[in-house]
Design a protein around this motif. Structure first.
Motif, PDB file in Angstrom:
ATOM      1  N   GLN A 162     -34.448 -41.252  11.511  1.00 20.32           N
ATOM      2  CA  GLN A 162     -34.290 -42.479  12.284  1.00 20.32           C
ATOM      3  C   GLN A 162     -35.291 -42.528  13.439  1.00 20.32           C
ATOM      4  N   ALA A 163     -35.465 -41.392  14.117  1.00 20.63           N
ATOM      5  CA  ALA A 163     -36.407 -41.340  15.234  1.00 20.63           C
ATOM      6  C   ALA A 163     -37.838 -41.618  14.758  1.00 20.63           C
ATOM      7  N   ARG A 164     -38.186 -41.063  13.603  1.00 21.68           N
ATOM      8  CA  ARG A 164     -39.526 -41.286  13.063  1.00 21.68           C
ATOM      9  C   ARG A 164     -39.706 -42.740  12.628  1.00 21.68           C
ATOM     10  N   HIS A 165     -38.675 -43.329  12.033  1.00 16.29           N
ATOM     11  CA  HIS A 165     -38.733 -44.744  11.683  1.00 16.29           C
ATOM     12  C   HIS A 165     -38.994 -45.598  12.917  1.00 16.29           C
ATOM     13  N   GLN A 166     -38.252 -45.319  13.974  1.00 16.13           N
ATOM     14  CA  GLN A 166     -38.400 -46.097  15.199  1.00 16.13           C
ATOM     15  C   GLN A 166     -39.791 -45.936  15.800  1.00 16.13           C
ATOM     16  N   ALA A 167     -40.312 -44.703  15.774  1.00 13.33           N
ATOM     17  CA  ALA A 167     -41.641 -44.450  16.325  1.00 13.33           C
ATOM     18  C   ALA A 167     -42.724 -45.150  15.506  1.00 13.33           C
ATOM     19  N   LEU A 168     -42.588 -45.112  14.186  1.00 14.60           N
ATOM     20  CA  LEU A 168     -43.555 -45.790  13.323  1.00 14.60           C
ATOM     21  C   LEU A 168     -43.525 -47.295  13.541  1.00 14.60           C
ATOM     22  N   ALA A 169     -42.326 -47.859  13.595  1.00 11.61           N
ATOM     23  CA  ALA A 169     -42.186 -49.302  13.807  1.00 11.61           C
ATOM     24  C   ALA A 169     -42.807 -49.720  15.133  1.00 11.61           C
ATOM     25  N   ALA A 170     -42.560 -48.936  16.176  1.00  8.56           N
ATOM     26  CA  ALA A 170     -43.107 -49.257  17.496  1.00  8.56           C
ATOM     27  C   ALA A 170     -44.626 -49.168  17.498  1.00  8.56           C
ATOM     28  N   SER A 171     -45.174 -48.168  16.820  1.00  6.12           N
ATOM     29  CA  SER A 171     -46.629 -48.006  16.803  1.00  6.12           C
ATOM     30  C   SER A 171     -47.306 -49.137  16.037  1.00  6.12           C
ATOM     31  N   ILE A 172     -46.684 -49.597  14.947  1.00  6.30           N
ATOM     32  CA  ILE A 172     -47.249 -50.699  14.169  1.00  6.30           C
ATOM     33  C   ILE A 172     -47.225 -51.991  14.993  1.00  6.30           C
ATOM     34  N   ALA A 173     -46.085 -52.272  15.617  1.00  3.43           N
ATOM     35  CA  ALA A 173     -45.965 -53.484  16.428  1.00  3.43           C
ATOM     36  C   ALA A 173     -46.947 -53.454  17.600  1.00  3.43           C
ATOM     37  N   GLU A 174     -47.108 -52.287  18.214  1.00  6.54           N
ATOM     38  CA  GLU A 174     -48.024 -52.163  19.354  1.00  6.54           C
ATOM     39  C   GLU A 174     -49.467 -52.405  18.929  1.00  6.54           C
ATOM     40  N   ALA A 175     -49.830 -51.922  17.736  1.00  7.87           N
ATOM     41  CA  ALA A 175     -51.208 -52.082  17.271  1.00  7.87           C
ATOM     42  C   ALA A 175     -51.527 -53.530  16.912  1.00  7.87           C
ATOM     43  N   LEU A 176     -50.525 -54.278  16.443  1.00  8.42           N
ATOM     44  CA  LEU A 176     -50.768 -55.652  15.990  1.00  8.42           C
ATOM     45  C   LEU A 176     -50.512 -56.706  17.065  1.00  8.42           C
ATOM     46  N   SER A 177     -49.695 -56.380  18.035  1.00  9.20           N
ATOM     47  CA  SER A 177     -49.290 -57.387  19.029  1.00  9.20           C
ATOM     48  C   SER A 177     -50.454 -58.014  19.804  1.00  9.20           C
ATOM     49  N   PRO A 178     -51.563 -57.292  20.096  1.00  8.51           N
ATOM     50  CA  PRO A 178     -52.658 -57.956  20.817  1.00  8.51           C
ATOM     51  C   PRO A 178     -53.288 -59.108  20.050  1.00  8.51           C
ATOM     52  N   HIS A 179     -53.055 -59.174  18.744  1.00  8.44           N
ATOM     53  CA  HIS A 179     -53.664 -60.202  17.909  1.00  8.44           C
ATOM     54  C   HIS A 179     -52.682 -61.310  17.545  1.00  8.44           C
ATOM     55  N   THR A 180     -51.515 -61.306  18.177  1.00  6.06           N
ATOM     56  CA  THR A 180     -50.475 -62.277  17.828  1.00  6.06           C
ATOM     57  C   THR A 180     -49.992 -62.999  19.077  1.00  6.06           C
ATOM     58  N   ARG A 181     -49.357 -64.144  18.842  1.00 11.24           N
ATOM     59  CA  ARG A 181     -48.772 -64.895  19.950  1.00 11.24           C
ATOM     60  C   ARG A 181     -47.321 -64.493  20.184  1.00 11.24           C
ATOM     61  N   GLN A 182     -46.587 -64.274  19.088  1.00 15.65           N
ATOM     62  CA  GLN A 182     -45.189 -63.852  19.164  1.00 15.65           C
ATOM     63  C   GLN A 182     -44.870 -62.976  17.967  1.00 15.65           C
ATOM     64  N   GLN A 183     -43.743 -62.252  18.067  1.00 14.76           N
ATOM     65  CA  GLN A 183     -43.244 -61.529  16.905  1.00 14.76           C
ATOM     66  C   GLN A 183     -41.718 -61.547  16.910  1.00 14.76           C
ATOM     67  N   ARG A 184     -41.153 -61.554  15.728  1.00  8.09           N
ATOM     68  CA  ARG A 184     -39.698 -61.561  15.562  1.00  8.09           C
ATOM     69  C   ARG A 184     -39.326 -60.505  14.528  1.00  8.09           C
ATOM     70  N   THR A 185     -38.453 -59.605  14.907  1.00  9.03           N
ATOM     71  CA  THR A 185     -38.003 -58.584  13.975  1.00  9.03           C
ATOM     72  C   THR A 185     -36.699 -59.021  13.319  1.00  9.03           C
ATOM     73  N   SER A 186     -36.495 -58.568  12.099  1.00  6.37           N
ATOM     74  CA  SER A 186     -35.258 -58.811  11.374  1.00  6.37           C
ATOM     75  C   SER A 186     -34.767 -57.488  10.790  1.00  6.37           C
ATOM     76  N   GLU A 187     -33.532 -57.479  10.328  1.00  9.57           N
ATOM     77  CA  GLU A 187     -32.944 -56.252   9.804  1.00  9.57           C
ATOM     78  C   GLU A 187     -33.644 -55.859   8.503  1.00  9.57           C
ATOM     79  N   PRO A 188     -34.226 -54.646   8.450  1.00 10.92           N
ATOM     80  CA  PRO A 188     -34.877 -54.211   7.211  1.00 10.92           C
ATOM     81  C   PRO A 188     -33.857 -54.046   6.090  1.00 10.92           C
ATOM     82  N   ALA A 189     -34.317 -54.233   4.861  1.00 10.84           N
ATOM     83  CA  ALA A 189     -33.448 -54.088   3.700  1.00 10.84           C
ATOM     84  C   ALA A 189     -33.953 -52.963   2.812  1.00 10.84           C
ATOM     85  N   GLY A 190     -33.039 -52.379   2.055  1.00 11.67           N
ATOM     86  CA  GLY A 190     -33.417 -51.325   1.125  1.00 11.67           C
ATOM     87  C   GLY A 190     -33.994 -50.122   1.837  1.00 11.67           C
ATOM     88  N   ASP A 191     -35.139 -49.644   1.360  1.00  6.67           N
ATOM     89  CA  ASP A 191     -35.779 -48.460   1.934  1.00  6.67           C
ATOM     90  C   ASP A 191     -36.698 -48.790   3.111  1.00  6.67           C
TER      91      ASP A 191
END
Length: 237
Positions: A162-191
């Motif tokens: 779970q900790a690794r999932h959270q860290a990966l998700a945060a790193s991806i969002a951080e890398a892409l956020s400078p190129h976006t105006r907004q972002q919205r997360t939703s509950e992941p499904a499956g794997d």
């Protein structure tokens, strides 16, 4: 007959709907309902409407055609109203809100990103990087451990994953956020450990896609990234 509502646009939007058909087994012609600065794209609604592939594609096709010519508020599949007057009344009642949303979404498209990591990859990482997990695993393999140790190892691995999932998700969002105006997360499904939508300006699409490609190359085959878009901005309406 009830009315099926596809989208809301500004009244000045060209709304080039030629060649498109609406939803239902006998699709009705598309038409518009105007109210001041706003317009809704509608058609007569079939008596029974289910999310069949043909109807979902018809709904999506209207949004995509409108999106090529200007800003659109794409409505969810299956939205109906009793008649045109009800639609017009809703446009008038929520006029300021709809105008604000159209302004906020002007010149933007949506990209949706999902991400997953194979369970064996994360398990291998945990056993290599966590001395506690490695020690528990070695005791279990030796066959001399307490019957409680497998449960302890399972709980530890679950926390680490779970900790690794959270860290990966945060790193991806951080890398892409400078190129976006907004972002919205939703509950992941499956794997998946990540399901996030990005609102991207037309002028930033190239840099956004370049950044996403860089993340994909950085993670390699261990992380499965699936990007969809450009899409009508459903997540930001």
């Amino acid at each position: 007959m009830s009315v099926y509502v596809y989208s809301i646009t500004a009244a000045a939007h060209p709304r080039n709907l030629g060649g498109l058909v609406g939803v239902g087994p006998a699709p009705a012609a598309l038409r518009t309902v105007e109210a001041g600065p706003l317009c809704a794209v509608v058609s007569d609604s079939p008596k029974e409407l289910r999310p069949k592939r043909r109807d979902l594609l018809a709904h999506q096709g209207v949004q995509e055609r409108l999106m090529t010519d200007g800003t659109v508020l794409p409505l969810r599949f299956g939205l109906t109203a009793p008649d045109d007057e009800t639609v017009r009344a809703a446009l008038e009642q929520h006029r300021d809100e709809y105008v604000q949303r159209l302004t906020a979404l002007e010149g933007c498209v949506e990209y949706h990103l999902k991400a997953a990591v194979a369970e064996d990859v994360l398990l291998r990482q945990v056993l290599l990087e966590s001395s506690e997990a490695s020690a528990l695993n070695n005791e279990i393999k030796a066959g001399t451990s307490s019957p409680e140790l497998p449960l302890a190892l399972g709980e530890l691995v679950a926390r680490e994953v779970q900790a690794r999932h959270q860290a990966l998700a945060a790193s991806i969002a951080e890398a892409l956020s400078p190129h976006t105006r907004q972002q919205r997360t939703s509950e992941p499904a499956g794997d998946d450990f990540l399901s996030v939508s990005f609102l991207v300006d037309h002028g930033h699409q190239e840099s956004f896609l370049t950044a996403e490609k860089g993340i994909t190359n950085e993670f390699g085959a261990d992380v499965n990234l699936r990007l969809s878009g450009p899409l009508p901005p459903y997540s930001f309406v």
